[in-house]
Design a protein around this motif. Structure first.
Motif, mmCIF file in Angstrom:
data_model
loop_
_atom_site.group_PDB
_atom_site.id
_atom_site.type_symbol
_atom_site.label_atom_id
_atom_site.label_comp_id
_atom_site.label_asym_id
_atom_site.label_seq_id
_atom_site.Cartn_x
_atom_site.Cartn_y
_atom_site.Cartn_z
ATOM 1 N N MET A 1 46.192 40.290 39.622
ATOM 2 C CA MET A 1 44.996 40.380 38.793
ATOM 3 C C MET A 1 44.773 41.819 38.336
ATOM 4 O O MET A 1 45.400 42.753 38.844
ATOM 5 N N PHE A 2 43.866 41.979 37.384
ATOM 6 C CA PHE A 2 43.600 43.290 36.808
ATOM 7 C C PHE A 2 43.195 44.293 37.875
ATOM 8 O O PHE A 2 43.665 45.434 37.897
ATOM 9 N N ALA A 3 42.308 43.875 38.793
ATOM 10 C CA ALA A 3 41.848 44.777 39.850
ATOM 11 C C ALA A 3 43.003 45.220 40.734
ATOM 12 O O ALA A 3 43.135 46.407 41.062
ATOM 13 N N GLU A 4 43.844 44.269 41.126
ATOM 14 C CA GLU A 4 44.952 44.603 42.016
ATOM 15 C C GLU A 4 45.948 45.524 41.335
ATOM 16 O O GLU A 4 46.550 46.395 41.966
ATOM 17 N N THR A 5 46.127 45.349 40.015
ATOM 18 C CA THR A 5 47.029 46.227 39.269
ATOM 19 C C THR A 5 46.492 47.651 39.254
ATOM 20 O O THR A 5 47.234 48.613 39.493
ATOM 21 N N SER A 341 35.300 40.180 45.525
ATOM 22 C CA SER A 341 36.617 39.556 45.418
ATOM 23 C C SER A 341 37.439 40.258 44.342
ATOM 24 O O SER A 341 36.888 40.986 43.505
ATOM 25 N N PRO A 342 38.759 40.056 44.333
ATOM 26 C CA PRO A 342 39.587 40.648 43.277
ATOM 27 C C PRO A 342 39.105 40.271 41.880
ATOM 28 O O PRO A 342 39.111 41.107 40.967
ATOM 29 N N LEU A 347 36.371 42.113 36.901
ATOM 30 C CA LEU A 347 35.316 42.034 35.896
ATOM 31 C C LEU A 347 34.496 43.317 35.864
ATOM 32 O O LEU A 347 34.131 43.804 34.780
ATOM 33 N N MET A 348 34.219 43.880 37.017
ATOM 34 C CA MET A 348 33.453 45.126 37.062
ATOM 35 C C MET A 348 34.199 46.254 36.353
ATOM 36 O O MET A 348 33.619 46.993 35.544
ATOM 37 N N TYR A 349 35.495 46.381 36.643
ATOM 38 C CA TYR A 349 36.286 47.425 35.984
ATOM 39 C C TYR A 349 36.340 47.183 34.480
ATOM 40 O O TYR A 349 36.215 48.123 33.675
ATOM 41 N N ALA A 350 36.514 45.923 34.099
ATOM 42 C CA ALA A 350 36.617 45.588 32.678
ATOM 43 C C ALA A 350 35.318 45.885 31.940
ATOM 44 O O ALA A 350 35.331 46.357 30.797
ATOM 45 N N LEU A 351 34.186 45.627 32.588
ATOM 46 C CA LEU A 351 32.894 45.890 31.955
ATOM 47 C C LEU A 351 32.689 47.382 31.708
ATOM 48 O O LEU A 351 32.198 47.789 30.652
ATOM 49 N N LEU A 352 33.068 48.205 32.676
ATOM 50 C CA LEU A 352 32.941 49.652 32.498
ATOM 51 C C LEU A 352 33.880 50.149 31.400
ATOM 52 O O LEU A 352 33.502 50.999 30.577
#
Length: 414
Positions: A1-5, A341-342, A347-352
């Motif tokens: 997922m995006f977070a894990e990457t 969760s991942p 989503l949090m990273y993507a929103l920022l």
């Protein structure tokens, strides 16, 4: 997922170093190109000017003895229009006199050199502070904040300065309260961005920090009164009142703003409803800080939350204020996987990133003269969703400090 990457960047020192060099190199390139542009053509581009042009103009008016006129919007508009290039854009001046005092020496430099000094110095200070707080997460934070940092370089605004000051408060909040107080007091240049951090310090009874900050505000106010005269304060208060009226009429570029007010107003909500919505958002943002304290979560995590929501308090906040969110993100990242969760972290990273990227897109559109008929305040909406996620995360999870952490300095600051 995006977070894990994104989070995998810190797994290897070589990978972290590579990402840091690439991002910092890209930022340095943008900065160098901006300096060249201002050296070659000055502060104009298709009748649009960066915010720093207003900074430099105010610095010049200080030495001409008519600083109070910069707080009169009609007079300041004529000053900006009379600049080389005949810019049609207008930036109202509502900064406290303390910021005027900081800008004053820049009047003795050419425009490009003044920009290079101010933006370069504050950018380096911000990156050093961010690196201190983020540690092995520095590369990850840089990637997420890249659009917001690029915007601030482009317009020459003070987002790096306020980000560095909030970061210094966080670094010294536990062990060096005097230093934290000095940094907090310096936030008088943009006090609405220090509300959440101040609440955290008050709730944790950091009286020395609060006292030093108050002393900084009082002493600096006295210096400004002696330097500029008492009429400057009256002019500033008048500018604040006029600014509120312009905001209510929607005359600011709301699509560049990151507040809930801007998102609601641009979606068709009347000004009164948008203000009440902003008040609700501010209350929820501050409630999250209190919730972290009440639930005895690690000080670094709660302090990070306070920094993260700092830009959500006031209706007047722009994309160039987003560097402060990097300070908050750096503080919460070590513990974030324990409470989110991942998919939630992604989503949090993507929103920022979206909040910064949308502002970067819009600022590029302005610079190119491209005008869109529909410009929603996407960044404000993104931060509203982020706030809802933070509230849900803090309400749902408990992340109590360990016995070793109770009363001890924040982990990342040791």
């Amino acid at each position: 997922m995006f977070a894990e990457t994104l989070e995998s960047v810190r797994s290897q020192a070589s990978k972290r170093t590579l990402y840091e060099r690439v991002v910092v190199g890209a930022l340095a390139t943008i900065f160098a190109l901006k300096i060249y542009w201002f050296f070659r053509w000055g502060f104009r581009y298709d009748q649009q000017v960066p915010d720093f042009a207003a900074f430099h103009l105010v610095a010049q008016r200080i030495w001409l003895g008519d600083l109070d006129l910069t707080y009169q919007f009609a007079a300041f508009m004529k000053m900006q229009a009379s600049q080389p290039g005949g810019a049609t854009g207008f930036m109202p001046w509502t900064y406290p006199p303390q910021f005027d005092l900081l800008l004053a020496p820049l009047a003795f430099l050419p425009t490009w050199a003044a920009y290079a000094l101010f933006t370069g110095t504050t950018l380096v200070a911000y990156l050093m502070t961010l690196r201190k707080l983020a540690g092995e997460h520095f590369a990850q934070v840089l990637v997420i904040l890249f659009p917001a940092i690029a915007i601030t370089i482009g317009c020459g605004q003070n987002g790096f300065l306020t980000g560095a000051l909030i970061g210094l408060v966080c670094i010294h909040a536990e062990r060096r309260q005097v230093l934290a107080g000095l940094a907090l007091g310096a936030m008088v240049i943009k006090p609405h961005l220090a509300v959440a951090i101040s609440l955290y310090l008050l709730a944790n009874r950091r009286w020395a920090t609060i006292a030093v900050a108050a002393a900084v505000v009082l002493v600096s106010s006295l210096v400004c009164t002696l330097a500029f005269g008492p009429q400057t304060w009256l002019a500033w208060l008048g500018a604040i009142k006029e600014s509120a009226s312009l905001l209510e009429q929607g005359l600011y570029p709301l699509f560049r703003m990151i507040s809930g007010y801007a998102a609601l107003y641009n979606s068709g909500v009347p000004a009164s409803g948008a203000f009440w919505g902003q008040a609700t958002i501010a209350g929820l943002a501050l409630a999250i800080v209190v919730l972290g304290i009440v639930r005895a979560m690690p000080s670094s995590f709660t302090l990070g939350i306070a920094a993260l929501v700092s830009v959500m308090i006031s209706p007047y906040a722009y994309d160039y204020d987003l560097p402060i969110t990097g300070i908050g993100l750096a503080l919460i990242l070590p513990d974030l996987p324990k409470v989110a969760s991942p998919r939630e972290r992604s989503l949090m990273y993507a929103l920022l990133m979206l909040a910064g990227a949308y502002g970067l897109l819009q600022s590029t559109s302005l610079a190119s003269g491209f005008d869109e008929s529909f410009k929603p305040a996407i960044a404000g909406a993104a931060l509203m969703v982020l706030l809802a996620m933070l509230l849900m995360m803090m309400w749902r999870n408990a992340l109590p400090a360990t016995a070793a952490e109770v009363g001890a300095p924040a982990r990342v600051l040791e």
